[in-house]
Design a protein around this motif. Structure first.
Motif, PDB file in Angstrom:
ATOM      1  N   SER A  12      32.116  50.761  37.827  1.00 11.35           N
ATOM      2  CA  SER A  12      32.780  49.678  38.541  1.00 11.35           C
ATOM      3  C   SER A  12      34.176  49.455  37.987  1.00 11.35           C
ATOM      4  CB  SER A  12      31.961  48.402  38.411  1.00 11.35           C
ATOM      5  OG  SER A  12      31.873  48.039  37.068  1.00 11.35           O
ATOM      6  N   LEU A  13      35.088  49.041  38.889  1.00  9.37           N
ATOM      7  CA  LEU A  13      36.477  48.811  38.488  1.00  9.37           C
ATOM      8  C   LEU A  13      36.711  47.336  38.242  1.00  9.37           C
ATOM      9  CD1 LEU A  13      38.342  51.139  40.960  1.00  9.37           C
ATOM     10  CD2 LEU A  13      37.824  51.523  38.558  1.00  9.37           C
ATOM     11  N   ILE A  15      40.049  44.707  36.624  1.00 13.77           N
ATOM     12  CA  ILE A  15      41.434  44.818  36.144  1.00 13.77           C
ATOM     13  C   ILE A  15      41.740  43.783  35.116  1.00 13.77           C
ATOM     14  CG2 ILE A  15      43.110  43.501  37.373  1.00 13.77           C
ATOM     15  CD1 ILE A  15      44.546  45.868  38.010  1.00 13.77           C
ATOM     16  N   THR A  51      36.305  43.290  40.403  1.00 10.65           N
ATOM     17  CA  THR A  51      37.579  43.138  39.707  1.00 10.65           C
ATOM     18  C   THR A  51      38.035  44.448  39.094  1.00 10.65           C
ATOM     19  OG1 THR A  51      36.421  42.456  37.691  1.00 10.65           O
ATOM     20  CG2 THR A  51      37.216  40.710  39.125  1.00 10.65           C
ATOM     21  N   TYR A  52      39.348  44.581  39.000  1.00 10.13           N
ATOM     22  CA  TYR A  52      39.990  45.678  38.284  1.00 10.13           C
ATOM     23  C   TYR A  52      40.439  45.188  36.902  1.00 10.13           C
ATOM     24  CZ  TYR A  52      40.719  48.691  42.421  1.00 10.13           C
ATOM     25  OH  TYR A  52      40.581  49.512  43.513  1.00 10.13           O
ATOM     26  N   ILE A  64      46.578  50.032  33.851  1.00 10.60           N
ATOM     27  CA  ILE A  64      45.412  49.550  34.585  1.00 10.60           C
ATOM     28  C   ILE A  64      44.284  50.537  34.339  1.00 10.60           C
ATOM     29  CG2 ILE A  64      44.445  49.055  36.852  1.00 10.60           C
ATOM     30  CD1 ILE A  64      47.245  48.282  37.758  1.00 10.60           C
ATOM     31  N   ASN A  66      39.664  51.090  34.211  1.00 12.67           N
ATOM     32  CA  ASN A  66      38.375  50.612  34.688  1.00 12.67           C
ATOM     33  C   ASN A  66      37.399  50.518  33.524  1.00 12.67           C
ATOM     34  OD1 ASN A  66      37.492  53.229  34.187  1.00 12.67           O
ATOM     35  ND2 ASN A  66      37.576  53.846  36.325  1.00 12.67           N
ATOM     36  N   LEU A  72      44.396  54.138  35.592  1.00  9.52           N
ATOM     37  CA  LEU A  72      44.681  54.226  37.012  1.00  9.52           C
ATOM     38  C   LEU A  72      46.159  54.036  37.331  1.00  9.52           C
ATOM     39  CD1 LEU A  72      41.692  52.009  38.192  1.00  9.52           C
ATOM     40  CD2 LEU A  72      41.709  54.487  37.794  1.00  9.52           C
ATOM     41  N   VAL A 408      39.565  43.524  43.490  1.00 14.27           N
ATOM     42  CA  VAL A 408      39.956  44.877  43.894  1.00 14.27           C
ATOM     43  C   VAL A 408      40.817  44.894  45.153  1.00 14.27           C
ATOM     44  CG1 VAL A 408      37.951  45.937  42.797  1.00 14.27           C
ATOM     45  CG2 VAL A 408      37.797  45.192  45.182  1.00 14.27           C
ATOM     46  N   MET A 413      47.081  45.135  43.868  1.00 15.86           N
ATOM     47  CA  MET A 413      46.410  46.430  43.756  1.00 15.86           C
ATOM     48  C   MET A 413      46.781  47.337  44.910  1.00 15.86           C
ATOM     49  SD  MET A 413      44.905  46.014  40.921  1.00 15.86           S
ATOM     50  CE  MET A 413      46.393  45.063  40.561  1.00 15.86           C
ATOM     51  N   LEU A 418      46.201  51.323  44.678  1.00 12.37           N
ATOM     52  CA  LEU A 418      44.849  51.429  44.133  1.00 12.37           C
ATOM     53  C   LEU A 418      43.802  50.945  45.130  1.00 12.37           C
ATOM     54  CD1 LEU A 418      45.547  50.118  40.540  1.00 12.37           C
ATOM     55  CD2 LEU A 418      45.577  52.474  41.373  1.00 12.37           C
TER      56      LEU A 418
END
Length: 418
Positions: A12-13, A15, A51-52, A64, A66, A72, A408, A413, A418
């Motif tokens: 999972s991403l 941020i 969330t990132y 950035i 994950n 990223l 996300v 983003m 992204l």
């Protein structure tokens, strides 16, 4: 892509904005939290998958990542000051350390830069001299101005006339709002305009400290012989109510200042929406700083994170004598400070752990599903749920200054691709 290790591997991403630099009363429930309805996007571990993450390291710049540590996106800002803010258009407003700085306490900056999403520079300028320097934190406002913290030098003779009890130069804090395009100062506030002292009746500002809760005791931290007597390290402007929240590390307090004043009013005790000029509208965390009563809930402090209009998370660096905590307050504006009465807000949630400790930096944010991301400045990022269960940690960021969480589908983003 560059990969970082983490204690738990999740696809999972998330941020995090990691910036790298330099308790509670008996009835507080440390295993539950009062919260509004939140998104429940999470995997089986409970981690917020909506969330990132963004990480800022003074050596490696801003990136950035994950949960698995994949990089990223990244910015190369060298040398980085403490803070940076990601904007909805993907631009980044950051503090840099200026060359040949004359004031170099931990967290100094002196230079600001705005970098567009395509990595071009929008603007940059320096705010530093022999007698002042910007430091620690910056907010980019909706009107395009920036507001930031400043150390300003007061020579020993002037400090003594203000009632300071020692004989050395001091470097208390000021706040400046500036148009970054024209570099015009549009508003400012200075600590030195709002002090009280009970040390010398022949000097300025003499009074009874406890009878002046809206004033600042200039001698509370007078033993700090390098002159860095306040060491503010974070600010958050509530633009709706025009109130400025500042974490004052060496007073172990959060100060609240009326930003609706003119610069002239901010130098007095009259004017503005709250009628107090630049005197403190409110303060909390350490009533001992003004000889008052109430629970001490902060001992060293970082990042006044205001959210949901009336709640605040702060990082209490040393509240348990070698152990940190994240404290959530229920704020109750309009504020009032009454001499000799308990003015402290309610603590509604707290997280601490024997392994959670950073004396010098730290911060926390709430994610969309109600989890809390914590930057333990000594080198660990935590994600915990409302019950205080540790869901995720990483130790691969050198010294995380803060964490910032972005959903996300946040426009920032999208702007970054992204």
């Amino acid at each position: 892509m560059k990969k970082l290790k983490s204690k738990f591997g999740y696809a999972s991403l998330l941020i995090l904005f990691l910036l790298v630099s330099s308790c509670s009363s008996d009835d507080v429930d440390t295993t539950s939290i009062t919260e509004d309805e939140t998104d429940t996007t999470e995997d089986s571990s409970g981690i917020d998958t909506n969330t990132y993450i963004m990480a800022i390291d003074p050596d490696d710049g801003v990136s950035i990542i994950n949960h698995d540590g994949d990089t990223l996106f990244e910015w190369d800002i060298d040398p980085l000051g403490d803070d940076a803010e990601l904007q909805s258009d993907g631009s980044l407003v950051a503090i840099q350390q200026t060359n040949n700085a004359r004031i170099t306490f931990g967290g100094y900056g002196g230079k600001f830069i705005k970098i567009n999403a395509d990595q071009t520079t929008d603007w940059e300028f320096t705010y530093s001299s022999d007698t002042y320097i910007s430091h620690h934190d910056v907010n980019y406002l909706s009107n395009g101005n920036i507001i930031f913290l400043v150390w300003e030098k007061i020579d020993s003779d002037d400090a003594i006339q203000m009632g300071f009890s020692e004989n050395f130069d001091i470097y208390p804090d000021a706040v400046v709002e500036m148009n970054p395009l024209t570099q015009e100062i549009v508003w400012e506030w200075h600590f030195t305009d709002h002090v009280v002292q009970d040390n010398d009746s022949t000097k300025d500002n003499y009074g009874v400290v406890v009878d002046n809760p809206n004033k600042i005791n200039i001698n509370y931290n007078s033993s700090q012989d390098d002159g860095d007597i306040t060491h503010a390290n974070g600010l958050t402007l509530d633009e709706t109510n025009d109130l400025l929240y500042i974490t004052i590390n060496y007073y172990s307090e959060v100060w609240v200042i009326d930003h609706s004043t003119t610069t002239e009013e901010a130098a007095t005790s009259d004017g503005g929406d709250y009628g107090l000029g630049g005197d403190l509208v409110y303060r909390f965390g350490n009533p001992l700083a003004y000889d008052n009563i109430g629970d001490v809930t902060l001992n060293r402090v970082h990042y006044p994170n205001l959210f949901d209009d009336d709640k605040m998370l702060v990082f209490a660096n040393n509240i348990y004598d070698g152990q940190s905590a994240v404290v959530e307050y229920q704020l109750s504006p309009p504020y009032q400070l009454v001499a000799g009465q308990d003015n402290e807000p309610a603590v509604i949630w707290e997280f601490t752990d024997p392994d959670l400790y950073s004396l010098t930096i730290g911060g926390a944010v709430r994610t969309s599903n109600g989890n809390t991301l914590i930057a333990e400045g000594s080198g660990t990022i935590w994600e915990v749920n409302a019950n205080g269960e540790v869901l995720w940690q990483t130790t691969d960021i050198n010294r995380p200054w803060r964490v910032y969480a972005f959903e996300v589908d946040d426009p920032a983003m999208t702007a970054l691709g992204l």
